[in-house]
Design a protein around this motif. Structure first.
Motif, PDB file in Angstrom:
ATOM      1  N   LEU A  50      97.148  71.437 -26.321  1.00 49.01           N
ATOM      2  CA  LEU A  50      96.099  70.372 -25.987  1.00 49.01           C
ATOM      3  C   LEU A  50      94.679  70.800 -25.863  1.00 49.01           C
ATOM      4  O   LEU A  50      93.602  70.041 -26.126  1.00 49.01           O
ATOM      5  N   TYR A  54      91.761  69.143 -28.085  1.00 47.63           N
ATOM      6  CA  TYR A  54      90.667  68.767 -27.521  1.00 47.63           C
ATOM      7  C   TYR A  54      89.386  69.139 -27.998  1.00 47.63           C
ATOM      8  O   TYR A  54      88.296  68.619 -28.558  1.00 47.63           O
ATOM      9  N   ASN A  60      85.320  64.253 -28.719  1.00 46.58           N
ATOM     10  CA  ASN A  60      85.001  64.817 -27.227  1.00 46.58           C
ATOM     11  C   ASN A  60      83.727  65.152 -27.137  1.00 46.58           C
ATOM     12  O   ASN A  60      83.139  65.891 -26.078  1.00 46.58           O
TER      13      ASN A  60
ATOM     14  N   TYR B  88      97.427  61.794 -24.520  1.00 42.94           N
ATOM     15  CA  TYR B  88      96.356  62.236 -25.102  1.00 42.94           C
ATOM     16  C   TYR B  88      95.692  61.347 -26.092  1.00 42.94           C
ATOM     17  O   TYR B  88      94.527  61.069 -26.222  1.00 42.94           O
ATOM     18  N   ARG B 267      91.829  62.731 -21.940  1.00 41.67           N
ATOM     19  CA  ARG B 267      91.961  63.834 -23.002  1.00 41.67           C
ATOM     20  C   ARG B 267      91.742  65.307 -22.307  1.00 41.67           C
ATOM     21  O   ARG B 267      92.380  66.365 -22.590  1.00 41.67           O
ATOM     22  N   LYS B 268      90.757  65.242 -21.505  1.00 43.37           N
ATOM     23  CA  LYS B 268      90.448  66.529 -20.550  1.00 43.37           C
ATOM     24  C   LYS B 268      91.701  67.060 -19.679  1.00 43.37           C
ATOM     25  O   LYS B 268      92.064  67.899 -19.588  1.00 43.37           O
ATOM     26  N   ALA B 270      94.582  65.949 -19.967  1.00 43.45           N
ATOM     27  CA  ALA B 270      96.052  66.496 -20.785  1.00 43.45           C
ATOM     28  C   ALA B 270      96.182  68.043 -20.845  1.00 43.45           C
ATOM     29  O   ALA B 270      97.126  68.275 -20.823  1.00 43.45           O
TER      30      ALA B 270
END
Lengths: 66, 492
Positions: A50, A54, A60, B88, B267-268, B270
């Motif tokens: 993950l 990211y 992001n 995510y 997302r962070k 996750a």
């Protein structure tokens, strides 16, 4: 972008796909039966994967508001 | 009153104090009471979600399953981990849509996506029905903790009543802000205690992890592997998949999603979340230690294993600390669940039928419903005879029925319409109810299948039928729509 989709599937294959082959007690690793060790290892690897996703995901890099 | 109970009571008072403090000086409108004003950053959202995911179930139920069933208990660790992979992709999409449309609840999401108030009401009802078993788990947990920590002085049923009253007062005072601050203390306490117990107990009794596992393997051969039938490999895989689909369908988890400041937050979070889940390993270790040290707990009593083993091992004051942490793991998620159920009934069911009601009246009604729901949960807690794990799995098979129509609604050109979504969910619920009432398994329904297929989680059948009905009905009504819209359905 495609690499991210493949990475998404990796934990599922690693844990559920390999389950029939790792459902065994010997050998013990880190004091744990092999099946418990295998799953724990994949929990850690899932975090790593993950993290990679990211980094690879262009979304992001934008600011906090999207 | 012994020292264990005094310490547990102290924990309770701190939790209530934090709840009162955090709501002071804020004008609590519906948005603040439920989604915290949509301004939470990564750490807050993480704690809020962890607060909902790691409940008494992980504390007592996880060790209970390791104690009673052995290796199959690992499903808890795996479904949570794999759900984070799904998060995510899923959560930022849900968050974005909710923010753009100023949504407050999960049923608002369905109403808005499918332009169907009826679907919103149905989703709310599914949420309420699925959450009751989970509230029952929290009350059972509170009951077990208080009655065990009193060393038998307080009966289980008295303890459940006390728990329900506490929970009700707590929710009515604090709303979501109280939950966040208590969640912080709860998580720190829980990790510290679980890690300590999970490391100390195997070493204290067996001299290490491997000697413990070897002793279990010698005493109960096969216990540390998934069995050939029953809770087998195919049961494990199908159950995990079902639970991953259901993981983010809970209305209270939806509220937590809405409370985020941005989609990036998810997302962070996750990344770190799976490692956080590893603490469940220590819970299992406690359950495994208990197998040989406090044998003889059968059925629902398996849930007592963590506390029974602790009582055998430690002084009363430390039982108080364990009990206090356990109390928080029931109080935090329990309060969020109660609040969600009350808000759903007031805002997404009642208000649909009486649209002129003001927001203030909806909040008032929601608060009034809290004790009513608590009473219903007490009834099921005192009259039900299921282990925590069985209750959680039942709640999941119900809530998962929302998954197919929710996933499709995130697509740009959603091929599913409201008729398909309604029909699919209703069929799914019907099948889950039939299966639960008749306690069928795939093996009893279709005895000629090979063992691998027999062990599949029955929830999968309901989900598959739900999916097929949803697609078929959507397709049929889409065709008719071209010719003429059937009048009777215009108001749905």
């Amino acid at each position: 972008m495609k690499m991210i989709y493949i990475l998404t599937l990796v934990p599922f294959i690693g844990i559920l796909g390999f389950l029939p082959f790792v459902n065994r007690i010997e050998p013990y690793v880190l004091g744990m039966p092999f099946n418990i060790f295998w799953m724990s290892m994949w929990v850690v690897l899932t975090s790593v994967i993950l993290g990679l996703m990211y980094k690879l995901d262009p979304r992001n890099r934008e600011g906090d508001q999207e | 009153m012994n020292s264990a109970l005094v310490i547990i009571l102290a924990f309770l008072l701190i939790a209530i104090f934090l709840g009162i403090r955090s709501s002071k000086g804020k004008d609590m409108n519906l948005e603040q009471w439920t989604v915290g004003g949509r301004g939470f950053g990564a750490i807050f959202v993480f704690l809020l979600m962890a607060g909902e995911i790691y409940t008494t179930f992980s504390f007592l139920g996880g060790s209970g399953w390791a104690y009673g069933k052995g290796a199959p208990a690992l499903y808890v660790l795996i479904y949570i981990t794999l759900s984070y992979v799904l998060s995510y992709w899923l959560l930022p999409e849900i968050w974005k849509y909710a923010k753009e449309n100023k949504l407050m609840s999960q049923s608002d999401f369905f109403v808005s996506k499918y332009k169907s108030p009826a679907l919103g009401i149905l989703a709310a009802i599914v949420g309420v029905v699925s959450m009751i078993p989970v509230i029952v788990v929290q009350l059972r947990g509170l009951g077990i903790i208080v009655s065990e920590a009193s060393y038998g002085a307080i009966s289980m049923s008295a303890a459940v009543w006390m728990g329900a009253i506490t929970l009700t007062i707590y929710v009515m005072i604090s709303g979501i802000h109280g939950s966040v601050w208590t969640a912080v203390i709860k998580d720190i306490m829980m990790i510290a205690i679980i890690a300590f117990l999970g490391i100390y107990l195997p070493i204290h009794y067996f001299g290490g992890f491997q000697p413990m596992f070897e002793a279990i393997d010698a005493a109960k051969p096969g216990f540390l592997k998934l069995p050939e039938q029953g809770l087998s490999v195919s049961w494990f895989i199908s159950t995990v998949i079902l639970l991953v689909f259901g993981f983010y369908m809970w209305p209270q988890v939806f509220s937590a999603i809405y409370s985020a400041r941005s989609g990036k937050v998810f997302r962070k979070n996750a990344i770190i979340s799976p490692i956080y889940t590893l603490m469940l390993l220590f819970v299992f270790f406690v359950g495994f230690t208990a197998i040989l040290k406090v044998p003889g707990l059968v059925g629902t009593d398996a849930d007592l294993s963590l506390l029974r083993l602790s009582i055998e091992t430690f002084d009363p004051w430390f039982i108080g600390v364990i009990g206090g942490a356990g109390l928080l793991t029931a109080l935090v998620p329990g309060s969020m669940l109660l609040m969600s159920v009350a808000t759903l009934l007031a805002n997404n069911v009642y208000k649909e039928f009486a649209p002129k009601v003001s927001d203030r009246d909806v909040v008032r009604l929601a608060k009034m419903l809290v004790p009513v729901i608590a009473l219903i949960a007490v009834y099921f807690t005192l009259n039900g005879g299921e282990t925590m794990s069985a209750l959680i799995l039942m709640g999941y098979s119900l809530i998962t029925q929302l998954f197919p129509s929710l996933i499709f609604s995130l697509k740009k050109n959603n091929p599913i319409n409201k008729y398909g979504a309604l029909a699919g969910i209703i069929t799914g619920l019907f099948i889950v109810t039939c299966i639960t009432l008749s306690s069928s398994t795939i093996g009893t329904l279709l005895p000629s299948l090979p063992q691998e297929a027999k062990d599949l989680n029955v929830g999968i059948i309901a989900l598959a039928v739900n999916f097929l009905v949803m697609i078929t009905v959507s397709f049929v009504f889409r065709k008719q729509k071209v010719q003429s819209t059937p009048k009777s359905f215009n108001n749905i």
